[in-house]
Scaffold this motif. Structure first.
Motif, short mmCIF file in Angstrom:
data_model
loop_
_atom_site.label_atom_id
_atom_site.label_comp_id
_atom_site.label_asym_id
_atom_site.label_seq_id
_atom_site.Cartn_x
_atom_site.Cartn_y
_atom_site.Cartn_z
N ARG A 1 0.89 -1.14 -0.01
CA ARG A 1 0.02 -0.02 -0.21
C ARG A 1 0.78 1.34 0.09
NH1 ARG A 1 -3.42 -3.18 3.26
NH2 ARG A 1 -2.54 -2.36 5.01
N ILE A 2 1.85 1.14 0.86
CA ILE A 2 2.72 2.39 0.79
C ILE A 2 3.69 2.55 -0.55
CG2 ILE A 2 4.89 3.23 1.85
CD1 ILE A 2 4.29 1.80 4.40
N ILE A 3 3.81 1.57 -1.18
CA ILE A 3 4.67 1.63 -2.64
C ILE A 3 3.58 2.18 -3.52
CG2 ILE A 3 5.42 0.29 -4.57
CD1 ILE A 3 6.78 -1.32 -2.40
N MET A 4 2.46 1.69 -3.42
CA MET A 4 1.23 1.91 -4.52
C MET A 4 0.81 3.58 -4.08
SD MET A 4 0.85 -0.17 -6.69
CE MET A 4 -0.33 0.70 -7.56
N ASP A 5 0.72 4.10 -2.97
CA ASP A 5 0.30 5.42 -2.66
C ASP A 5 1.36 6.28 -3.09
OD1 ASP A 5 -1.84 4.76 -1.23
OD2 ASP A 5 -1.01 4.82 0.71
N ARG A 6 2.94 5.94 -3.33
CA ARG A 6 3.86 6.81 -3.59
C ARG A 6 3.62 6.53 -5.16
NH1 ARG A 6 9.36 6.42 0.21
NH2 ARG A 6 8.02 6.77 1.97
N ILE A 7 3.54 5.53 -5.76
CA ILE A 7 3.27 5.70 -7.32
C ILE A 7 2.26 6.38 -7.78
CG2 ILE A 7 2.57 4.10 -9.32
CD1 ILE A 7 4.10 1.72 -7.96
N ASN A 8 1.16 6.50 -7.07
CA ASN A 8 -0.12 7.08 -7.53
C ASN A 8 0.16 8.75 -7.25
OD1 ASN A 8 -1.49 4.77 -8.26
ND2 ASN A 8 -2.05 4.34 -6.48
#
Length: 86
Positions: free
Chosen positions: A76-83
């Motif tokens: 989730r942290i990685i996806m938040d940073r990507i988005n």
């Protein structure tokens, strides 16, 4: 800690792949291992990273896409940073 596996995009999305590796580097990820293979028309890449004693794998495979596997919270942290990257 619960693990999950998600496909985050297409295997030919070089912009997303580059962004993912930039984010992993920013998070202090240490590459544990890396494998690449080409079989016929299938490209395959697999790498494992250690981030704060948690293991994340990145798998890029023709016809499948870019897959992240690891602890749900870290995904989730990685996806938040990507988005949220401009």
């Amino acid at each position: 800690m619960k693990n999950e596996s998600i496909i985050i995009g297409d295997e030919y999305d070089n912009e997303l792949i580059n962004l993912l590796f930039i984010i992993l580097k920013e998070m202090g990820a240490a590459k544990i291992n890396e494998t690449e293979a080409l079989t016929g028309s299938q490209d395959y890449y697999l790498a494992s990273f250690n981030i704060n004693n948690s293991i994340i794998t990145v798998e890029i495979e023709t016809y499948i896409g870019i897959t992240l596997n690891g602890p749900s919270e870290l995904i989730r942290i990685i996806m938040d940073r990507i988005n949220n990257k401009p």
